[in-house]
Write a protein that holds these residues in place. Structure first.
Motif, PDB file in Angstrom:
ATOM      1  N   CYS A  87       7.233   2.253  -5.021  1.00 50.92           N
ATOM      2  CA  CYS A  87       7.243   1.819  -3.623  1.00 50.92           C
ATOM      3  C   CYS A  87       8.492   0.979  -3.327  1.00 50.92           C
ATOM      4  CB  CYS A  87       5.974   1.011  -3.332  1.00 50.92           C
ATOM      5  SG  CYS A  87       5.926   0.298  -1.673  1.00 50.92           S
ATOM      6  N   GLY A 121       5.893  -3.745  -6.901  1.00 49.54           N
ATOM      7  CA  GLY A 121       6.484  -2.577  -7.555  1.00 49.54           C
ATOM      8  C   GLY A 121       5.465  -1.517  -7.914  1.00 49.54           C
ATOM      9  N   CYS A 122       4.659  -1.117  -6.935  1.00 52.39           N
ATOM     10  CA  CYS A 122       3.593  -0.146  -7.206  1.00 52.39           C
ATOM     11  C   CYS A 122       4.157   1.246  -7.500  1.00 52.39           C
ATOM     12  CB  CYS A 122       2.667  -0.034  -5.997  1.00 52.39           C
ATOM     13  SG  CYS A 122       1.738  -1.531  -5.666  1.00 52.39           S
ATOM     14  N   PRO A 134      -0.325  -7.339  -1.446  1.00 50.37           N
ATOM     15  CA  PRO A 134      -1.750  -6.986  -1.302  1.00 50.37           C
ATOM     16  C   PRO A 134      -2.375  -6.349  -2.533  1.00 50.37           C
ATOM     17  CG  PRO A 134      -0.445  -6.177   0.560  1.00 50.37           C
ATOM     18  CD  PRO A 134       0.521  -6.653  -0.478  1.00 50.37           C
ATOM     19  N   VAL A 135      -1.623  -5.534  -3.235  1.00 44.67           N
ATOM     20  CA  VAL A 135      -2.251  -4.844  -4.375  1.00 44.67           C
ATOM     21  C   VAL A 135      -2.547  -5.825  -5.502  1.00 44.67           C
ATOM     22  CG1 VAL A 135      -1.762  -3.177  -6.205  1.00 44.67           C
ATOM     23  CG2 VAL A 135      -1.450  -2.533  -3.810  1.00 44.67           C
ATOM     24  N   CYS A 148      -1.095  -0.489  -0.783  1.00 45.67           N
ATOM     25  CA  CYS A 148      -1.506  -1.230   0.412  1.00 45.67           C
ATOM     26  C   CYS A 148      -1.174  -0.395   1.657  1.00 45.67           C
ATOM     27  CB  CYS A 148      -0.823  -2.600   0.457  1.00 45.67           C
ATOM     28  SG  CYS A 148       0.904  -2.522   0.947  1.00 45.67           S
ATOM     29  N   TYR A 206       8.902  -1.401  -1.078  1.00 42.98           N
ATOM     30  CA  TYR A 206       8.700  -2.632  -0.319  1.00 42.98           C
ATOM     31  C   TYR A 206       8.619  -3.859  -1.222  1.00 42.98           C
ATOM     32  CZ  TYR A 206       7.893   0.596   3.550  1.00 42.98           C
ATOM     33  OH  TYR A 206       8.038   1.587   4.491  1.00 42.98           O
ATOM     34  N   CYS A 207       7.447  -4.360  -1.515  1.00 45.24           N
ATOM     35  CA  CYS A 207       7.405  -5.713  -2.088  1.00 45.24           C
ATOM     36  C   CYS A 207       7.612  -5.720  -3.602  1.00 45.24           C
ATOM     37  CB  CYS A 207       6.103  -6.412  -1.705  1.00 45.24           C
ATOM     38  SG  CYS A 207       4.690  -5.984  -2.726  1.00 45.24           S
TER      39      CYS A 207
HETATM   40  S1  SF4 Z   1       1.678  -3.977  -2.658  1.00 40.39           S
HETATM   41 FE1  SF4 Z   1       2.106  -2.532  -0.982  1.00 40.39          FE
HETATM   42  S2  SF4 Z   1       4.199  -2.973  -0.332  1.00 40.39           S
HETATM   43 FE2  SF4 Z   1       3.916  -3.912  -2.341  1.00 40.39          FE
HETATM   44  S3  SF4 Z   1       4.690  -2.393  -3.779  1.00 40.39           S
HETATM   45 FE3  SF4 Z   1       2.470  -2.081  -3.588  1.00 40.39          FE
HETATM   46  S4  SF4 Z   1       2.197  -0.524  -1.993  1.00 40.39           S
HETATM   47 FE4  SF4 Z   1       4.309  -1.314  -1.847  1.00 40.39          FE
END
Ligand code: SF4
Length: 892
Positions: free
Chosen positions: A14, A20-21, A178-179, A49, A16-17
């Motif tokens: 991912c 690191g999903c 969030p995850v 998320c 975004y945050c």
């Molecule tokens: S928590 Fe959400 S934004 Fe962050 S890496 Fe995982 S999927 Fe992406």
């Protein structure tokens, strides 16, 4: 079919945050993409998320920059590369190495970062490369370096599940990570306790066991008070300190300078004594404690001191390097860590080396250059000050949007507009920063990039391409390498693949490495196939290809004597205290479903439903004092600037403090931007800006009229008018909300601008007495534009009208109802959207609770809310608690 799909899916990460999903993406025809969490990735174990789940909606080519542009004209790569190289070379020749700068981004891959840093520090010979990660975790980096000898994150995500107590210090994990929060929610169900230290009652605080709503910028006082309490109780680990820690006596002596009684600490921090004592007791009694800290701690003029105060408490208790026990700085960006590793920050060299002569000589040998940069370069805020005063004459901005994201962003725009040469490489054509570019270079976006990122637990993961590069877009490392070659440095930048860049980077981490923990040596020999197949791995990487989950397990740190350092820190007030003119403390931050400056999440209509426009959270008493009502447009003013946002009155906000989200840009809400309001105060050591505290005031906006406008494309506000203007994407159209303080002339001017060139087939209702207007324009039976304005009363909900733009033709019933604005025979639910994944609104959830749903899971079964990505679970819990409270009150 399902098996075929699974086989064809690509495993990536991912964008975004910092969690690191892992993402499993299945690309289809015409750049369609379905995503799901990668069950095999250790960061998320299959979860995503709301933002990660919506990635498929962000990979279209809408708004992309697909060819180099010089000025206003399209150019070839050869021409653009030659121009950038020539202008940088000329500037260097005339004004020296420190007259140029790179401002880079946590969105870059490690390979990109490595190439940019090598060019600036190794071949140009200046330290002037800094990353936007300066804005989110530079203070934690500085604290790590002082305490551990290097920027080393001790823990791993498993610790968050093994801990019996998790302390969230300025960290709204429920929204920002969030995850990980889902993982800790599960641990909490098994008995883990959560304490939240935050001036706001965030969603993380809402469901915690204890919330300490401390006064802004009193974190050091609180953590020092905790350490003093631990010493009083005899809860420090004297054996660990004697064996592994230096500086304890100095810290203990410094604590004595303040009254450390719980009563005094509670008063200074503005928290209830009973809650403070409970926190102190829980911390003392719980060996398995993890203290998470993030932007709320770091984005402060005393951010380093806050980080050190947290590290001190852990070092004094020996709670580090053990399962379920560590201080844990969580990063905001997908590859903030990669930037920290490769030298993307102005004050470090690559591979955790500093600017000492030995390290510089080592790097010079490795890169084959005469000498590398002699001293640290300018940090982000300093860099743009140098652009403003003319010291920097050529600037290259990569994958970031400083015209929106830096503090005092109005001054940043002025600086950019006066800079002789600005290059911007980005995947998007129109960003606020692109407006200042002399040369635009098209970069790859997520889904096209090929390389690696490092997440908050030091885990390196692959970002793999799902689509072929569109147009002429190129990888950032290649753009940098081509410019470097055109500047005459081809010998150092001859890579032909990201795997080659990565191998060189891995070799550097191992080069003459006798004591640096950051070491990727075993990956230096990866074959192209091995690089393609690289599984997520934590560093330091061992010979067998694995990495240890946590650092300092043997009590040895990366200092000359192997001991960690406790560092005395004293509480200080904010850089700029509130005063009579600006009595409120402005805090800025994120919303649940958006990311940074909206260039990516702004493309996903579903991600707009939760928070469609800028808002300001105000305590009801502060709002009342200024005549500001719930839902009213409100002016937020600081010494730097003004924004207009919708007031949300809530006791989740402390009295004397307000909160404004930081995402909005000129493209979506020109008058709703937060960062032009933020003072450019920085931490003196880390250079991180104090985004969490700027003196401010609020005033009612007092519009004389409002309206909304729906069209197939996004429109800018009509020129020359002083309007509040918002653009909110919907699946089939763009909604524009606006308001003004003018008279009928202003309304006429807006109407003229928004209806110019509209089709002749129009439905119209006008109330001359009130100035109310409703117009709809149809083109070959399809809805083309809708304009509603009013000077009094409420306007109808927008969702149904927005939906009609997706209809191939309007029915007769729809035409009749158009100017009423409500679907015939359909009940309207315009309560707040809670679950973005399933489109479930608050009213439906409240109805389910009233009908017997007694838990978040029960609500999920009844409505579907919270059952997908789970990002809305804390909000469902809040609704449950609020309704239960109402029932109790009613029963009483
Ligand atoms: S928590 Fe959400 S934004 Fe962050 S890496 Fe995982 S999927 Fe992406």
């Amino acid at each position: 079919m399902a098996d075929d799909a699974a086989l064809a899916a690509t495993r990536t990460t991912c964008p975004y945050c910092g969690v690191g999903c892992g993402v499993s993406g299945l690309a289809g025809a015409e750049r369609t993409l379905s995503v799901q969490g990668d069950a095999g990735h250790p960061a998320n174990l299959g979860r995503l998320c709301s933002k990660g789940s919506a990635l498929g909606a962000t990979v279209g080519l809408e708004g992309r920059l697909l060819a180099p542009v010089i000025g206003e004209r399209q150019a070839s790569w050869a021409e653009a590369t030659a121009l950038v190289a020539r202008r940088f070379s000329e500037t260097l020749r005339r004004h020296g190495p420190d007259s140029v700068a790179f401002y880079v981004s946590g969105q870059l891959l490690t390979e990109d970062y490595y190439a940019a840093n090598k060019l600036m520090k190794g071949f140009i010979g200046s330290g002037n490369i800094d990353t936007n990660s300066r804005l989110c975790m530079a203070s934690a980096v500085a604290a790590h370096k002082q305490a551990f000898g290097a920027d080393l994150v001790p823990g791993c995500y498993e610790d968050l599940e093994l801990a019996d107590l998790v302390v969230f210090s300025g960290h709204n994990a429920a929204w920002t990570h969030p995850v990980l929060f889902r993982r800790m929610e599960a641990a909490r169900a098994r008995g883990q306790r959560h304490v939240v230290i935050d001036p706001r009652r965030t969603d993380t605080a809402e469901v915690a066991d204890l919330h300490l709503p401390l006064a802004p910028q009193t974190d050091v006082r609180l953590w020092n008070g905790l350490l003093a309490d631990l010493i009083r109780r005899g809860a420090v680990d004297r054996g660990y300190i004697a064996a592994h820690v230096a500086g304890f006596a100095e810290v203990e002596a410094a604590l004595a300078a303040d009254d450390q009684s719980p009563t005094a600490v509670a008063v200074d921090c503005g928290v209830a004594l009973v809650d403070l004592e409970r926190f102190f007791r829980w911390f003392a009694e719980t060996p398995r404690t993890v203290s998470l800290f993030s932007m709320g701690a770091n984005q402060s003029a005393q951010g380093v001191a806050k980080g050190l105060a947290i590290l001190n408490a852990h070092l004094a208790t020996g709670r580090i390097g053990k399962p379920g026990a560590c201080p844990f700085s969580i990063t905001g960006q997908p590859n903030a860590m990669g930037g920290r590793e490769t030298g993307g920050m102005a004050n470090t060299l690559a591979a955790h080396m500093d600017f000492d002569s030995e390290a510089r000589a080592r790097l010079a040998r490795f890169w084959g250059v005469r000498r590398v940069a002699e001293r640290p370069g300018l940090k982000a805020v300093e860099m743009f000050e140098a652009v403003a005063d003319g010291r920097i004459k050529a600037l290259w901005i990569m994958a970031t949007n400083p015209a929106v994201s830096l503090p005092d962003a109005g001054r940043v725009r002025e600086a950019l507009s006066g800079c002789p040469f600005v290059v911007v490489s980005d995947c998007m054509d129109r960003t606020d920063t692109m407006d200042f570019a002399h040369v635009k270079l098209p970069a790859l976006a997520w889904g096209e990039k090929d390389g690696t990122v490092t997440n908050s637990e030091r885990r390196i993961s692959r970002q793999r391409p799902l689509f072929a590069p569109p147009g002429e877009a190129r990888a950032d490392w290649r753009i940098i390498a081509d410019v470097a070659a055109a500047m005459g440095h081809g010998e150092g930048f001859g890579w032909r693949s990201p795997a080659q860049v990565f191998r060189e980077w891995a070799r550097l981490t191992a080069y003459e490495n006798h004591d640096r923990v950051l070491n990727l040596g075993p990956l230096a020999g990866l074959t192209p196939a091995g690089y393609d197949a690289l599984a997520p791995v934590q560093w330091p990487v061992k010979a067998d290809g694995g990495g240890p989950p946590r650092l300092f397990t043997d009590g040895r740190f990366q200092t000359p004597d192997g001991r960690a350092r406790m560092v005395p820190v004293r509480p200080r007030g904010p850089a700029r205290p509130t005063d009579a003119a600006f009595p409120l403390a402005l805090n800025t931050g994120r919303v649940r479903d958006h990311w940074h400056t909206l260039t990516r999440t702004g493309l996903a209509p579903d991600l707009w439903r939760h928070t469609p426009e800028p808002y300001v959270e105000i305590h009801p008493a502060d709002a009342e004092a200024q005549g500001v009502a719930e839902g009213a447009l409100t002016r937020v003013q600081t010494a730097q600037g003004e924004a207009v946002a919708v007031a949300r009155l809530t006791d989740r906000q402390r009295r004397g403090a307000i909160f404004l989200p930081m995402h909005w840009t000129a493209a979506y809400a020109p008058s709703g931007r937060a960062n032009p309001l933020v003072a450019a105060s920085v931490d003196p050591t880390s250079g991180q800006p104090e985004f969490k505290h700027t003196p401010a005031r609020v005033r009612a906006y007092r519009e004389t009229w409002r309206g909304f406008f729906l069209a197939r494309e996004g429109w800018a506000a009509p020129a020359g008018l002083d309007l509040v203007w918002r653009r909110i994407p919907h699946p089939a159209c763009q909604l524009h909300e606006f308001a003004g303080r003018g008279d009928a002339g202003e309304r006429d001017a807006v109407r003229a601008a928004l209806t110019r060139g509209a089709s002749a087939e129009a439905l119209r209702y006008e109330d001359a007495a009130t100035g109310g207007l409703r117009e709809a324009f149809l083109d070959a039976g399809r809805l083309d534009r809708v304009l509603f304005t009013a000077t009094t009363g409420a306007l109808p909900p927008r969702d149904w009208l927005a939906e009609l733009f997706g209809a191939p033709a309007l029915s007769q019933a729809d035409r009749i109802a158009l100017l009423i604005g409500r679907a015939p025979g359909r009940a309207v639910d315009d309560s707040p959207l809670i679950c973005a994944c399933r489109g479930v609104r608050a009213a439906k959830i409240e109805a389910a609770i009233r009908q017997g749903a007694a838990s978040v899971e029960g609500v999920g079964e009844a409505t579907g809310a919270g059952a997908a990505c789970g990002s809305c679970r804390p909000e469902i819990a809040r609704l449950l608690a609020a309704l239960r409270l109402t029932e109790v009150r009613d029963a009483a």
